[in-house]
Design an enzyme around this catalytic site. Structure first.
Site, PDB file in Angstrom:
ATOM      1  N   ASP A   9      -2.929  -5.274   5.052  1.00 53.28           N
ATOM      2  CA  ASP A   9      -3.497  -3.931   5.845  1.00 53.28           C
ATOM      3  C   ASP A   9      -2.473  -3.574   6.922  1.00 53.28           C
ATOM      4  OD1 ASP A   9      -5.036  -1.907   7.251  1.00 53.28           O
ATOM      5  OD2 ASP A   9      -6.677  -2.817   5.917  1.00 53.28           O
ATOM      6  N   ILE A  10      -1.970  -2.362   6.790  1.00 54.27           N
ATOM      7  CA  ILE A  10      -1.079  -1.903   7.894  1.00 54.27           C
ATOM      8  C   ILE A  10      -1.864  -1.657   9.223  1.00 54.27           C
ATOM      9  CG2 ILE A  10       0.830  -1.393   6.404  1.00 54.27           C
ATOM     10  CD1 ILE A  10       0.125   1.450   6.974  1.00 54.27           C
TER      11      ILE A  10
ATOM     12  N   GLN B 129     -15.495   4.332   3.977  1.00 50.40           N
ATOM     13  CA  GLN B 129     -14.537   4.190   3.301  1.00 50.40           C
ATOM     14  C   GLN B 129     -13.584   5.482   3.318  1.00 50.40           C
ATOM     15  OE1 GLN B 129     -15.387   4.242  -0.969  1.00 50.40           O
ATOM     16  NE2 GLN B 129     -13.353   3.492  -1.528  1.00 50.40           N
TER      17      GLN B 129
ATOM     18  N   HIS C 272     -11.519  -1.379  -2.854  1.00 49.88           N
ATOM     19  CA  HIS C 272     -10.948  -2.350  -2.165  1.00 49.88           C
ATOM     20  C   HIS C 272     -11.728  -3.719  -1.360  1.00 49.88           C
ATOM     21  CE1 HIS C 272     -10.859   1.120   0.484  1.00 49.88           C
ATOM     22  NE2 HIS C 272     -10.830   0.375   1.372  1.00 49.88           N
TER      23      HIS C 272
ATOM     24  N   HIS D 292     -11.440  -6.133   1.720  1.00 52.44           N
ATOM     25  CA  HIS D 292     -10.981  -6.590   3.008  1.00 52.44           C
ATOM     26  C   HIS D 292     -10.999  -8.010   3.203  1.00 52.44           C
ATOM     27  CE1 HIS D 292     -10.618  -2.592   4.944  1.00 52.44           C
ATOM     28  NE2 HIS D 292     -11.772  -2.163   4.162  1.00 52.44           N
TER      29      HIS D 292
HETATM   30  P1  5GP Z   1     -11.492   1.609   3.920  1.00 54.84           P
HETATM   31  O1  5GP Z   1     -11.906   2.343   5.417  1.00 54.84           O
HETATM   32  O2  5GP Z   1     -11.442   2.652   2.807  1.00 54.84           O
HETATM   33  O3  5GP Z   1     -12.393   0.537   4.040  1.00 54.84           O
HETATM   34  O4  5GP Z   1     -10.162   0.881   4.133  1.00 54.84           O
HETATM   35  C1  5GP Z   1      -8.920   1.544   4.102  1.00 54.84           C
HETATM   36  C2  5GP Z   1      -7.958   0.243   4.617  1.00 54.84           C
HETATM   37  O5  5GP Z   1      -6.600   0.746   4.089  1.00 54.84           O
HETATM   38  C3  5GP Z   1      -8.100   0.207   6.210  1.00 54.84           C
HETATM   39  O6  5GP Z   1      -8.245  -0.878   6.896  1.00 54.84           O
HETATM   40  C4  5GP Z   1      -6.569   0.968   6.485  1.00 54.84           C
HETATM   41  O7  5GP Z   1      -6.012   0.198   7.685  1.00 54.84           O
HETATM   42  C5  5GP Z   1      -5.705   0.582   5.226  1.00 54.84           C
HETATM   43  N1  5GP Z   1      -4.433   1.510   4.902  1.00 54.84           N
HETATM   44  C6  5GP Z   1      -4.721   2.796   5.194  1.00 54.84           C
HETATM   45  N2  5GP Z   1      -3.442   3.476   4.904  1.00 54.84           N
HETATM   46  C7  5GP Z   1      -2.706   2.277   4.434  1.00 54.84           C
HETATM   47  C8  5GP Z   1      -1.355   2.033   3.740  1.00 54.84           C
HETATM   48  O8  5GP Z   1      -0.722   3.133   3.763  1.00 54.84           O
HETATM   49  N3  5GP Z   1      -0.995   1.034   3.575  1.00 54.84           N
HETATM   50  C9  5GP Z   1      -1.720  -0.330   3.710  1.00 54.84           C
HETATM   51  N4  5GP Z   1      -1.264  -1.403   3.536  1.00 54.84           N
HETATM   52  N5  5GP Z   1      -3.058  -0.260   4.286  1.00 54.84           N
HETATM   53  C10 5GP Z   1      -3.480   1.207   4.510  1.00 54.84           C
END
Ligand code: 5GP
Length: 137
Positions: free
Chosen positions: A33-34, A96, A102, A104
């Site tokens: 995660d970046i 999300q 995904h 984490h």
């Molecule tokens: P969500 O909020 O959908 O559960 O998590 C999305 C995750 O993707 C977040 O933790 C965010 O930091 C990560 N993320 C968003 N854009 C990118 C990206 O371009 N590359 C990577 N590796 N992670 C990303």
């Protein structure tokens, strides 16, 4: 279900944008995660086009959870952590932000996590951690 084929993780799967990959097989991909909530924050995704947990068949989910288990084991052995938070959000109403299923894996205590997707991490540090974790996989 209408899957958005242009979401950022679909692009990572197609190698259209770069990522720090730590593991890949026929069914799954794991990458850093970046915007990490802790050092070693890793994401595991199915290659199957699912937006949430409700959109994936059981056999594909089994492959995904097998990778989650492998990555968690690698995080524990390489980073020397005792605990890993497994987090998975379903739908924008739950927070999300990327509409591809995904998981984490965050090697930290729940109460010490930094903000969700809040700040870009140090790319050199993330790269170094990715190398360490992928070696264990
Ligand atoms: P969500 O909020 O959908 O559960 O998590 C999305 C995750 O993707 C977040 O933790 C965010 O930091 C990560 N993320 C968003 N854009 C990118 C990206 O371009 N590359 C990577 N590796 N992670 C990303």
């Amino acid at each position: 279900m209408s899957y958005d084929n242009d979401n950022i993780f679909a692009k990572i799967l197609r190698d259209e944008i770069p990522s720090f990959k730590v593991y890949e097989d026929d069914y799954t991909l794991a990458f850093m995660d970046i915007m990490p909530q802790a050092d070693g924050h890793t994401l595991v995704i199915p290659k199957f086009q699912a937006e949430t947990l409700l959109d994936i068949p059981a056999d594909e989910l089994t492959h995904t959870m097998t990778t989650v288990q492998k990555v968690m084991s690698a995080l524990k052995s390489t980073l020397g952590v005792e605990g890993v938070v497994l987090l998975q959000l379903n739908g924008t109403a739950a927070g999300q932000t990327v509409p591809h299923l995904h998981f984490h894996l965050i090697p930290e205590h729940l109460t010490k996590l930094s903000g969700h997707g809040a700040a870009m991490g140090d790319m050199e540090k993330i790269k170094a951690l990715a190398e360490k974790i992928s070696e264990a996989l």
